[in-house]
Write an enzyme that holds these catalytic residues in place. Structure first.
Site, PDB file in Angstrom:
ATOM      1  N   HIS A  79      -2.824   2.704   3.031  1.00 18.96           N
ATOM      2  CA  HIS A  79      -3.176   1.766   4.110  1.00 18.96           C
ATOM      3  C   HIS A  79      -1.940   1.207   4.811  1.00 18.96           C
ATOM      4  CE1 HIS A  79      -7.354   1.908   3.043  1.00 18.96           C
ATOM      5  NE2 HIS A  79      -7.143   1.419   1.815  1.00 18.96           N
ATOM      6  N   ASP A  88      -9.373   9.377  -1.284  1.00 19.62           N
ATOM      7  CA  ASP A  88      -9.661   7.992  -1.660  1.00 19.62           C
ATOM      8  C   ASP A  88     -10.915   7.563  -0.875  1.00 19.62           C
ATOM      9  OD1 ASP A  88      -7.946   5.362  -2.785  1.00 19.62           O
ATOM     10  OD2 ASP A  88      -9.329   4.903  -1.133  1.00 19.62           O
ATOM     11  N   HIS A 107     -11.511   4.998   0.652  1.00 19.51           N
ATOM     12  CA  HIS A 107     -11.194   4.279   1.887  1.00 19.51           C
ATOM     13  C   HIS A 107     -10.395   5.171   2.835  1.00 19.51           C
ATOM     14  CE1 HIS A 107     -11.441   1.226  -1.400  1.00 19.51           C
ATOM     15  NE2 HIS A 107     -12.306   0.719  -0.531  1.00 19.51           N
ATOM     16  N   ASP A 118     -11.588   6.004  -6.305  1.00 19.48           N
ATOM     17  CA  ASP A 118     -12.541   4.912  -6.120  1.00 19.48           C
ATOM     18  C   ASP A 118     -13.841   5.364  -5.467  1.00 19.48           C
ATOM     19  OD1 ASP A 118     -11.018   5.418  -3.890  1.00 19.48           O
ATOM     20  OD2 ASP A 118     -10.275   3.373  -3.657  1.00 19.48           O
TER      21      ASP A 118
HETATM   22 ZN    ZN Z   1      -9.248   3.136  -1.937  1.00 21.05          ZN
END
Ligand code: ZN
Length: 632
Positions: free
Chosen positions: A434, A471, A473, A560
Site C-alpha cells: 500500500h 493479497d 487488498h 488475508d
Molecule cells: Zn492485505
C-alpha cells in the site's frame, strides 16, 4: 552458478566443427581412457534395454568397460549422426558437466554402443561423491512417419536420462542441471529430452511426465487428437474438460482416474493399437497414455512442478521489533506463528536461510521520494505513535525495520539472480504494497516488492518484471509506482473495492502512458471460493503472464484472502495459494528459468497465515501434492 554457466554457454551451436577437431578430441579421450566402444557388450547390443549395471562404476572402476575401440571412421560417422558435428567431444563433456563452484562431474566417460552414445559420470561436491548420472543420445526412426520415415531417412534425435541419483540434500542441483540440459539439447537440435524411467532423486520421486510444446498450434492438434480418441472409445470425458487444457503439463495430468490400455514396443514407444511391434499391454491414465503415443513430442522434456527446487527463505528476528499498538492486527505475532509452523513442520532444513541487509537510502529514493523517507524517519525519531494515517502504527524501531524489510527482498533478489537458490520467499514485515511514492497507508511504509523489482532491474538488468499481487487488498502503492512503466506488469487479485480497503483496483484501471495495458485488476466478489478463484486465475492471469514473457516473476503474497482471515471476506483456502504458486512456478520455468521472488504482505489470522505460507513454500520447493500432505 549453473545459470552463470548457461550464460557462458549461450553460444549457439551453428558452427560446424571440423572432422579434424573431432578426431583430435577422440584421440585425447582414448588416451585418457574416457572413450570406449561397447559394441560387443551383449547387454547393450541389439537395442535391448539399457542395463545400468554394465556401466555402473565402483571406485576407480573403468575395468568392466574395456572393449576394442571402434575404428575412427565409425566413430566419426556416429558422431556426425548424433551431434551433426555441432560440438566436439571435449566441448560436449564441458557442456554436460556444467561445472559450478560447488559441483563437478568426475570419472566421466563416453561410451559408444551399437545405436547410441552414453555419457556416464559421478557427481562430486568438493571431495564428497554426492551422486551419479547416466545420459544416452540416440538417433531413432521417426515413428510418426512410419515407412515413409524409413525410406526418407528422417530421424529423431533423442536424449534420455537413463539414470540419476543424487543425495537428498543435493537434489536442487539435479533440477538446476536439468534446466541447463533442456537448453543445451534444444540448442544442439535434439528433438526430445526424455526420462527413460521414473527417477528417484533424494527423497523426491519423479514419475510425472510433462512436455512442453515448441509450437502453440501443437496444443490444438493434441486436443483434436484427444477428442477423436474419446469419441472412438466412448470415454466418459466432457468437451469442457478438454477445452481447458492449455499446456502439455495439463495433458500429462489429465484424468488420472481414467485408465486405458495402451501397447508398448521394445524401445519404449507407445501405440493406441496392438500389432506386431506394439505388443506389451499396459494400462495408463488417459492423459499420460495419450501423450505417450502421440509421438513425436515436438519439443523437449521439461520437468515441471514436481521438480525439487532450492527455495530461499529470507527472515530476521529484527522483523519482530516493529511493534504496533495493542490490538493491532499487523503485529509481531504473525511472523512468530509463521516461523513456529516452519520449525514444527520440519521445513527448516530444506530451506536456504538468507539474511536481509540495510539498503542504501539513496537507492530507496529511486522508489520513494526523499522527502517522504525523511518525514518517516523524523516521525519515528520524535517518538510519534502513528505515521501518516491511523493504521500505520509505529515504534522506535519502525524506520530501521521497514528499511530492513525492503533489504530482505533485495537479498532475495540477489540469491535468485545469482543462482544461489531457484526461488525465494521473503518473510518480512512491515508489509509494503500500500506504500506509494509519497504515502504510507494500510500498515505499509516502504514498498518492499517495488524496491525488489527496481533493484532487480538496476543491478541485474532484468528487463520485464511481472508482479502478481494476491493479497486480499488492492496493492494501490505498487500500482501507483509502476503505473506508467512499460516494463513492469502489475496484476492484482483482491476483494472488490466497493467492499474492501483501500477502495481502488477496479478493472478499468489498466495503467497509463507507456504503461497502458500493463496493469490488470481482478476484483473478486465477497465470499469468492477456491474454484472460482482458480478459474479466474487460469482465464485472466495465466494468458497475461504468457503474453508478457517476464524475466522475473515477483509475488506480493498476502494470505488475508483466506476464509479465516478477520479483516476481509474472501473464502479461499490453502488450496488456492498452492494452486497459484504451482502455476506461477510452471510459467516461471517457461519464461524465466524458474525465477520467482515472493514477498509476504498481509495475513492476519496466525494459523491460517502459517498453513497458507507452508502450502506456498512447499509448492515453491516443487513438492507434489502427495508431499504436501506428507508432514502436515
Ligand atoms: Zn492485505
Amino acid at each position: 552458478m549453473i545459470r552463470d554457466q548457461i550464460r557462458a554457454d549461450e553460444k549457439p551451436f551453428r558452427v560446424s566443427r571440423s572432422r579434424q577437431e573431432i578426431l583430435q578430441d577422440f584421440e585425447k579421450l582414448i588416451e585418457e581412457k574416457k572413450l570406449f566402444g561397447a559394441d560387443r557388450d551383449p547387454a547393450i547390443m541389439d537395442g535391448a534395454e539399457f542395463d545400468r549395471a554394465v556401466v555402473k562404476k565402483k571406485g576407480k572402476g573403468t575395468r568392466f568397460l574395456i572393449r576394442k575401440v571402434p575404428g575412427r571412421s565409425k566413430l566419426l560417422r556416429r558422431w556426425a549422426r548424433l551431434f551433426k558435428n555441432a560440438i566436439s567431444p571435449y566441448a560436449l563433456f564441458d557442456a554436460l558437466s556444467a561445472r559450478t563452484h560447488e559441483f563437478e562431474h568426475r570419472e566421466k566417460l563416453l561410451l559408444f554402443s551399437r545405436d547410441r552414445i552414453i555419457y556416464d559420470t559421478e557427481i562430486f561436491q568438493g571431495e564428497e561423491s554426492v551422486g551419479e548420472l547416466t545420459l544416452s543420445f540416440a538417433s531413432l526412426r521417426d515413428p510418426a512417419l512410419g515407412v515413409l520415415g524409413y525410406f526418407s531417412g528422417a530421424r529423431l534425435r533423442v536424449v534420455y536420462i537413463e539414470h540419476i541419483h543424487v543425495t537428498a540434500q543435493k537434489s536442487g542441483y539435479a533440477s538446476a542441471l536439468f534446466r541447463h540440459y533442456e537448453r543445451l539439447f534444444h540448442d544442439l537440435g535434439f528433438n526430445q529430452f526424455r526420462l527413460s524411467a521414473s527417477l528417484s532423486v533424494g527423497r523426491y520421486y519423479w514419475a510425472q511426465e510433462g512436455f512442453d510444446f515448441s509450437d502453440k498450434s501443437e496444443i490444438d492438434k493434441r486436443k483434436d487428437g484427444l477428442r477423436v480418441l474419446v469419441k472412438e472409445r466412448g470415454l466418459p470425458v466432457r468437451e469442457v474438460e478438454i477445452g481447458r487444457l492449455n499446456h502439455a503439463y495439463d495433458f500429462a495430468r489429465f484424468r488420472r482416474d481414467l485408465k486405458i490400455p495402451v501397447y508398448r514396443d521394445a524401445e519404449g514407444f507407445y501405440s493406441s493399437k496392438a500389432d506386431d511391434r506394439f505388443r506389451e499391454e499396459v494400462s495408463l491414465p488417459l492423459g499420460k497414455a495419450f501423450l505417450l503415443w502421440s509421438a513425436p513430442w515436438e519439443g523437449y522434456k521439461t520437468i515441471y512442478t514436481n521438480t525439487p527446487r532450492r527455495t530461499g527463505f529470507v527472515t530476521s528476528v529484527e522483523y519482530l521489533s516493529h511493534r504496533t499498538r495493542a490490538g493491532h492486527v499487523e503485529n509481531p505475532g504473525r511472523l512468530r506463528a509463521l516461523l513456529k509452523a516452519i520449525r514444527k513442520h520440519g521445513l527448516r532444513s530444506s530451506l536456504v536461510y538468507l539474511s536481509p541487509y540495510v539498503p542504501d537510502l539513496e537507492f530507496l529514493e529511486g522508489i520513494h521520494r526523499a522527502e517522504y523517507l525523511a518525514r518517516f524517519r523524523e516521525s519515528v525519531r520524535k517518538g510519534e505513535k502513528v505515521f501518516s494515517t491511523a493504521d500505520c502504527s509505529i515504534c522506535a524501531a519502525s524506520f530501521d525495520v521497514a528499511l530492513l524489510a525492503a533489504g530482505g527482498v533485495m537479498a532475495g533478489v540477489d540469491a535468485v539472480l545469482n543462482g544461489r537458490v531457484d526461488n525465494v520467499f521473503c518473510a518480512v514485515r512491515p508489509p509494503g504494497h500500500h506504500a506509494g511514492r509519497d504515502s504510507a497507508m494500510g500498515f505499509c511504509f516502504i514498498n518492499n516488492v517495488a524496491v525488489g523489482a527496481v533493484y532487480a532491474r538496476a543491478v541485474y538488468g532484468v528487463e520485464r518484471i511481472f508482479i502478481l499481487d494476491w493479497d486480499v487488498h488492492h496493492g494501490n502503492g505498487t500500482q501507483e509506482i509502476f503505473d506508467g512503466d512499460p516494463l513492469t506488469y502489475y496484476c492484482s487479485l483482491h476483494e472488490h473495492p466497493t467492499f474492501c480497503f483501500p477502495g481502488t483496483g477496479r478493472r478499468m484501471e489498466r495503467g497509463t502512458g507507456a504503461g497502458a495495458g500493463l496493469t490488470l485488476n481482478l476484483p473478486l466478489k465477497p465470499h469468492t471460493k477456491d474454484e472460482e478463484l482458480m478459474e479466474i486465475f487460469e482465464r485472466e492471469v495465466v494468458p497475461e503472464i504468457e503474453r508478457f514473457e517476464p524475466g522475473l516473476i515477483m509475488v506480493s503474497a498476502g494470505f488475508d484472502a483466506h476464509e479465516r482471515d478477520p479483516i476481509a471476506d474472501l473464502d479461499l483456502t490453502e488450496k488456492s495459494f498452492a494452486y497459484m504458486t504451482r502455476r506461477v512456478c510452471e510459467l516461471a520455468d517457461r519464461y524465466c528459468g524458474g525465477r520467482i521472488v515472493s514477498v509476504l504482505e498481509g495475513g492476519y489470522d496466525g494459523p491460517a497465515l502459517a498453513s497458507s505460507t507452508l502450502a506456498h513454500l512447499k509448492t515453491l520447493q516443487g513438492r507434489s501434492q502427495e508431499c504436501l500432505s506428507e508432514r502436515g
